[in-house]
Design a protein around this motif. Sequence first.
Motif, PDB file in Angstrom:
ATOM      1  N   THR A 197       0.830  -1.206   0.000  1.00 32.71           N
ATOM      2  CA  THR A 197       0.000   0.000   0.000  1.00 32.71           C
ATOM      3  C   THR A 197       0.866   1.257   0.000  1.00 32.71           C
ATOM      4  O   THR A 197       0.593   2.221  -0.737  1.00 32.71           O
ATOM      5  CB  THR A 197      -0.917   0.009   1.232  1.00 32.71           C
ATOM      6  OG1 THR A 197      -1.746  -1.161   1.212  1.00 32.71           O
ATOM      7  CG2 THR A 197      -1.795   1.245   1.248  1.00 32.71           C
ATOM      8  N   ALA A 230       7.655  -3.277  -6.450  1.00 27.13           N
ATOM      9  CA  ALA A 230       6.287  -3.760  -6.313  1.00 27.13           C
ATOM     10  C   ALA A 230       6.186  -5.229  -6.707  1.00 27.13           C
ATOM     11  O   ALA A 230       5.461  -6.006  -6.080  1.00 27.13           O
ATOM     12  CB  ALA A 230       5.347  -2.914  -7.170  1.00 27.13           C
ATOM     13  N   GLN A 277       4.939  -8.283  -4.233  1.00 24.43           N
ATOM     14  CA  GLN A 277       3.827  -9.161  -4.595  1.00 24.43           C
ATOM     15  C   GLN A 277       4.231 -10.628  -4.486  1.00 24.43           C
ATOM     16  O   GLN A 277       3.450 -11.472  -4.031  1.00 24.43           O
ATOM     17  CB  GLN A 277       3.347  -8.851  -6.013  1.00 24.43           C
ATOM     18  CG  GLN A 277       2.586  -7.540  -6.149  1.00 24.43           C
ATOM     19  CD  GLN A 277       1.242  -7.571  -5.440  1.00 24.43           C
ATOM     20  OE1 GLN A 277       0.723  -8.626  -5.082  1.00 24.43           O
ATOM     21  NE2 GLN A 277       0.656  -6.392  -5.249  1.00 24.43           N
ATOM     22  N   SER A 305       4.026   1.497  -1.041  1.00 21.20           N
ATOM     23  CA  SER A 305       4.770   1.621  -2.296  1.00 21.20           C
ATOM     24  C   SER A 305       3.868   2.092  -3.430  1.00 21.20           C
ATOM     25  O   SER A 305       4.306   2.779  -4.347  1.00 21.20           O
ATOM     26  CB  SER A 305       5.403   0.282  -2.664  1.00 21.20           C
ATOM     27  OG  SER A 305       4.412  -0.705  -2.934  1.00 21.20           O
ATOM     28  N   THR A 306       2.597   1.727  -3.373  1.00 23.32           N
ATOM     29  CA  THR A 306       1.657   2.148  -4.418  1.00 23.32           C
ATOM     30  C   THR A 306       1.411   3.656  -4.373  1.00 23.32           C
ATOM     31  O   THR A 306       1.286   4.312  -5.414  1.00 23.32           O
ATOM     32  CB  THR A 306       0.312   1.405  -4.265  1.00 23.32           C
ATOM     33  OG1 THR A 306       0.541  -0.003  -4.327  1.00 23.32           O
ATOM     34  CG2 THR A 306      -0.654   1.799  -5.361  1.00 23.32           C
ATOM     35  N   SER A 307       1.366   4.184  -3.151  1.00 20.42           N
ATOM     36  CA  SER A 307       1.097   5.616  -2.999  1.00 20.42           C
ATOM     37  C   SER A 307       2.361   6.467  -3.110  1.00 20.42           C
ATOM     38  O   SER A 307       2.282   7.686  -3.137  1.00 20.42           O
ATOM     39  CB  SER A 307       0.443   5.873  -1.633  1.00 20.42           C
ATOM     40  OG  SER A 307       1.291   5.434  -0.591  1.00 20.42           O
ATOM     41  N   SER A 330       8.493  -0.210 -10.211  1.00 20.08           N
ATOM     42  CA  SER A 330       7.660  -1.379 -10.503  1.00 20.08           C
ATOM     43  C   SER A 330       8.357  -2.662 -10.088  1.00 20.08           C
ATOM     44  O   SER A 330       7.720  -3.662  -9.758  1.00 20.08           O
ATOM     45  CB  SER A 330       7.326  -1.418 -11.990  1.00 20.08           C
ATOM     46  OG  SER A 330       8.521  -1.474 -12.760  1.00 20.08           O
TER      47      SER A 330
END
Length: 213
Positions: A119, A131, A135, A121-123, A128
């Motif tokens: 969360t 990420a 995952q 790293s997404t914001s 990539s």
Amino acid sequence: VELTSGQEAQIAKNKEKEQVLMEELESLEEELRQKLAGKEETNIAKKTRKRPKEYEEDDVDDFYDRTKSTKQSKTNDVVVETQESLTHQWKTLVSQYAALVTQIARAEGKVTSIQQQITTSTSSSSSSEDAFFLQNDLQLAKEKLQNLQKNQSIMDKEVTRVEKLLKIINDKLVFDRDTSFVGLESEKPAAVMEDETCVMPPPPIVTKIPPKI
């Protein structure tokens, strides 16, 4: 989409982790299989007789099916446990179950931690590739958690099975998995109650006597 060298290295690393997890799972299943087969018990007696209905419980999963078929293929004798051997087996299983609960709590914490990292790293402006690694770590953590939960279910049903066998031998027995107690109700340790006599009383009210004139 072609993977970078870093992503390929991470995938290879994840496969190694997955292999380790599978080996740990197989080791635990083998340990449970040995306990179900009664290999660790030394004070058992064998009698050739028709299997009582109480022993013909519905199999809880394929793992028990394999264990049952293996035992029946070796001999038609029924292994009759004593109260002492079953009590020892019950306490061992309860101890292992408690340790498994601790492992599950840690695994759940790890899954939550990785989800929070994803969360974050997404914001943020994370790459990539970061990420992608997160995952993969999350997937491995979830698989480990699922394996532990599966073993917890198997062990819970095995503890229940042993309790039923003990009840057949002595229907007055009671069980407390939290304290690992098995025995008669009269032998059960009393619950620790809060001693009200230990509560500090309020300070005495001091009445100031006026001086004599």
